[in-house]
Design a protein around this motif. Structure first.
Motif, PDB file in Angstrom:
ATOM      1  N   PHE A  14      66.395  23.012  54.647  1.00 47.56           N
ATOM      2  CA  PHE A  14      67.507  23.409  53.789  1.00 47.56           C
ATOM      3  C   PHE A  14      68.872  23.129  54.418  1.00 47.56           C
ATOM      4  O   PHE A  14      69.845  22.903  53.701  1.00 47.56           O
ATOM      5  CB  PHE A  14      67.422  24.892  53.446  1.00 47.56           C
ATOM      6  CG  PHE A  14      66.146  25.308  52.764  1.00 47.56           C
ATOM      7  CD1 PHE A  14      65.337  24.383  52.127  1.00 47.56           C
ATOM      8  CD2 PHE A  14      65.747  26.633  52.768  1.00 47.56           C
ATOM      9  CE1 PHE A  14      64.154  24.762  51.499  1.00 47.56           C
ATOM     10  CE2 PHE A  14      64.578  27.036  52.142  1.00 47.56           C
ATOM     11  CZ  PHE A  14      63.779  26.101  51.520  1.00 47.56           C
ATOM     12  N   PHE A  20      74.148  22.581  51.719  1.00 48.80           N
ATOM     13  CA  PHE A  20      73.750  23.971  52.007  1.00 48.80           C
ATOM     14  C   PHE A  20      73.883  24.208  53.511  1.00 48.80           C
ATOM     15  O   PHE A  20      73.450  23.392  54.320  1.00 48.80           O
ATOM     16  CB  PHE A  20      72.310  24.208  51.555  1.00 48.80           C
ATOM     17  CG  PHE A  20      71.908  25.658  51.522  1.00 48.80           C
ATOM     18  CD1 PHE A  20      72.313  26.483  50.488  1.00 48.80           C
ATOM     19  CD2 PHE A  20      71.112  26.193  52.528  1.00 48.80           C
ATOM     20  CE1 PHE A  20      71.929  27.823  50.440  1.00 48.80           C
ATOM     21  CE2 PHE A  20      70.723  27.528  52.497  1.00 48.80           C
ATOM     22  CZ  PHE A  20      71.144  28.343  51.449  1.00 48.80           C
ATOM     23  N   CYS A  25      66.888  30.353  52.800  1.00 53.11           N
ATOM     24  CA  CYS A  25      67.522  31.014  51.655  1.00 53.11           C
ATOM     25  C   CYS A  25      67.041  32.464  51.607  1.00 53.11           C
ATOM     26  O   CYS A  25      65.867  32.749  51.858  1.00 53.11           O
ATOM     27  CB  CYS A  25      67.137  30.342  50.347  1.00 53.11           C
ATOM     28  SG  CYS A  25      67.660  28.623  50.171  1.00 53.11           S
ATOM     29  N   CYS A  33      67.789  32.846  43.545  1.00 53.91           N
ATOM     30  CA  CYS A  33      67.469  31.843  44.551  1.00 53.91           C
ATOM     31  C   CYS A  33      68.751  31.307  45.183  1.00 53.91           C
ATOM     32  O   CYS A  33      69.849  31.587  44.713  1.00 53.91           O
ATOM     33  CB  CYS A  33      66.662  30.689  43.946  1.00 53.91           C
ATOM     34  SG  CYS A  33      67.503  29.822  42.589  1.00 53.91           S
ATOM     35  N   HIS A  34      68.571  30.528  46.266  1.00 53.94           N
ATOM     36  CA  HIS A  34      69.648  29.805  46.945  1.00 53.94           C
ATOM     37  C   HIS A  34      70.723  30.715  47.531  1.00 53.94           C
ATOM     38  O   HIS A  34      71.875  30.314  47.677  1.00 53.94           O
ATOM     39  CB  HIS A  34      70.290  28.768  45.999  1.00 53.94           C
ATOM     40  CG  HIS A  34      69.312  27.799  45.425  1.00 53.94           C
ATOM     41  ND1 HIS A  34      69.538  27.124  44.240  1.00 53.94           N
ATOM     42  CD2 HIS A  34      68.099  27.406  45.859  1.00 53.94           C
ATOM     43  CE1 HIS A  34      68.495  26.351  43.976  1.00 53.94           C
ATOM     44  NE2 HIS A  34      67.600  26.498  44.952  1.00 53.94           N
ATOM     45  N   ASP A  51      62.968  32.350  51.602  1.00 54.38           N
ATOM     46  CA  ASP A  51      62.528  31.006  51.221  1.00 54.38           C
ATOM     47  C   ASP A  51      62.763  30.085  52.416  1.00 54.38           C
ATOM     48  O   ASP A  51      63.892  29.978  52.910  1.00 54.38           O
ATOM     49  CB  ASP A  51      63.324  30.540  49.999  1.00 54.38           C
ATOM     50  CG  ASP A  51      62.758  29.274  49.368  1.00 54.38           C
ATOM     51  OD1 ASP A  51      61.788  28.711  49.915  1.00 54.38           O
ATOM     52  OD2 ASP A  51      63.297  28.852  48.323  1.00 54.38           O
ATOM     53  N   TRP A 132      63.356  17.784  47.424  1.00 51.46           N
ATOM     54  CA  TRP A 132      63.278  17.908  45.971  1.00 51.46           C
ATOM     55  C   TRP A 132      62.929  16.549  45.403  1.00 51.46           C
ATOM     56  O   TRP A 132      63.720  15.609  45.471  1.00 51.46           O
ATOM     57  CB  TRP A 132      64.613  18.381  45.384  1.00 51.46           C
ATOM     58  CG  TRP A 132      64.981  19.786  45.742  1.00 51.46           C
ATOM     59  CD1 TRP A 132      64.169  20.775  46.221  1.00 51.46           C
ATOM     60  CD2 TRP A 132      66.283  20.383  45.626  1.00 51.46           C
ATOM     61  NE1 TRP A 132      64.861  21.930  46.425  1.00 51.46           N
ATOM     62  CE2 TRP A 132      66.169  21.727  46.067  1.00 51.46           C
ATOM     63  CE3 TRP A 132      67.518  19.920  45.197  1.00 51.46           C
ATOM     64  CZ2 TRP A 132      67.258  22.602  46.091  1.00 51.46           C
ATOM     65  CZ3 TRP A 132      68.601  20.784  45.224  1.00 51.46           C
ATOM     66  CH2 TRP A 132      68.470  22.113  45.656  1.00 51.46           C
ATOM     67  N   TRP A 175      76.141  28.027  45.028  1.00 55.40           N
ATOM     68  CA  TRP A 175      74.715  28.085  45.345  1.00 55.40           C
ATOM     69  C   TRP A 175      74.022  29.346  44.834  1.00 55.40           C
ATOM     70  O   TRP A 175      73.009  29.263  44.152  1.00 55.40           O
ATOM     71  CB  TRP A 175      74.506  28.000  46.863  1.00 55.40           C
ATOM     72  CG  TRP A 175      74.668  26.618  47.409  1.00 55.40           C
ATOM     73  CD1 TRP A 175      75.777  26.093  48.028  1.00 55.40           C
ATOM     74  CD2 TRP A 175      73.700  25.570  47.375  1.00 55.40           C
ATOM     75  NE1 TRP A 175      75.555  24.799  48.392  1.00 55.40           N
ATOM     76  CE2 TRP A 175      74.288  24.449  48.010  1.00 55.40           C
ATOM     77  CE3 TRP A 175      72.401  25.469  46.897  1.00 55.40           C
ATOM     78  CZ2 TRP A 175      73.600  23.236  48.153  1.00 55.40           C
ATOM     79  CZ3 TRP A 175      71.715  24.270  47.035  1.00 55.40           C
ATOM     80  CH2 TRP A 175      72.318  23.180  47.656  1.00 55.40           C
ATOM     81  N   THR A 176      74.554  30.504  45.184  1.00 55.24           N
ATOM     82  CA  THR A 176      73.846  31.766  44.936  1.00 55.24           C
ATOM     83  C   THR A 176      73.690  32.016  43.439  1.00 55.24           C
ATOM     84  O   THR A 176      74.678  32.191  42.714  1.00 55.24           O
ATOM     85  CB  THR A 176      74.597  32.938  45.583  1.00 55.24           C
ATOM     86  OG1 THR A 176      74.781  32.661  46.975  1.00 55.24           O
ATOM     87  CG2 THR A 176      73.810  34.231  45.422  1.00 55.24           C
TER      88      THR A 176
END
Length: 205
Positions: A14, A20, A25, A33-34, A51, A132, A175-176
């Motif tokens: 990540f 990021f 995470c 997520c994130h 994560d 990804w 992100w969040t």
């Protein structure tokens, strides 16, 4: 976690991915997520999803798990149980000849029995040399529809269920992601390879 990942000859997947900045995470309570690790103490009754991704010998692995902090409510315990079950129901459908919709249908139909929200704006994904990859792995779907599943495909399956609404928004950090109504969200994730003998989970001890 970064120290532990690097001590085993791997690299945090990540960190630096699309900018990021963290090595893992974290998603507490209404975060889907994130999320970024921070110094805010956890409290009794919280839930937190950890994560983790690692890049080793040219390939990525990705797994996430929700943990109860101290004593959580029965309502949250039930949500965690159903989400955990839905992950493995989805994994069962990761078989040669099935369709992507079969995975999503298995997850969503189980979640709907209990009235939980099923996040649609974030999905699982293919994974391999890149973190990804295609195809996307939605956690909802129609039986017999979608990408045909083939031997050798590697998928990150990661259902995210909520106590109420599933719609989300992303904070200013870019992100969040949180639930729009701030309902609790939990998540479980495994990386799975499709084999002639059925799905094989790669992210287990």
């Amino acid at each position: 976690m970064e120290e532990k990942i690097r001590a085993r000859g791997a690299i945090p997947s990540f960190k630096g991915h699309h900018g990021f900045t963290a090595s893992i995470c974290t998603a507490k309570n209404d975060v889907i997520c994130h999320g970024f690790p921070d110094s805010v103490p956890l409290a009794d009754g919280d839930v937190i999803t950890i994560d983790i991704g690692a890049f080793y010998n040219g390939y990525h692995g990705d797994s996430g798990w929700t943990y109860a902090v101290g004593n959580v409510s029965q309502e949250i315990e039930n949500l965690m149980k159903v989400c955990h079950q839905s992950l493995f129901l989805g994994i069962e459908q990761a078989a040669i000849g099935n369709r992507m919709g079969d995975i999503g249908f298995a997850i969503d139909s189980h979640a709907q029995q209990f009235g939980y929200g099923n996040v649609r704006e974030f999905t699982g994904h293919g994974i391999g040399k890149d973190l990804w990859e295609e195809p996307a792995v939605p956690h909802y779907g129609v039986k017999g529809k979608g990408v045909r599943l083939k031997k050798g495909m590697v998928l990150a399956i990661e259902p995210m269920l909520t106590l109420d609404g599933w719609r989300s928004y992303v904070e200013n950090d870019g992100w969040t992601a949180r639930t729009m109504d701030h309902s609790i969200c939990v998540q479980y994730e495994h990386t799975v390879v499709i084999t002639e003998d059925g799905p094989r989970i790669l992210t287990v001890l």
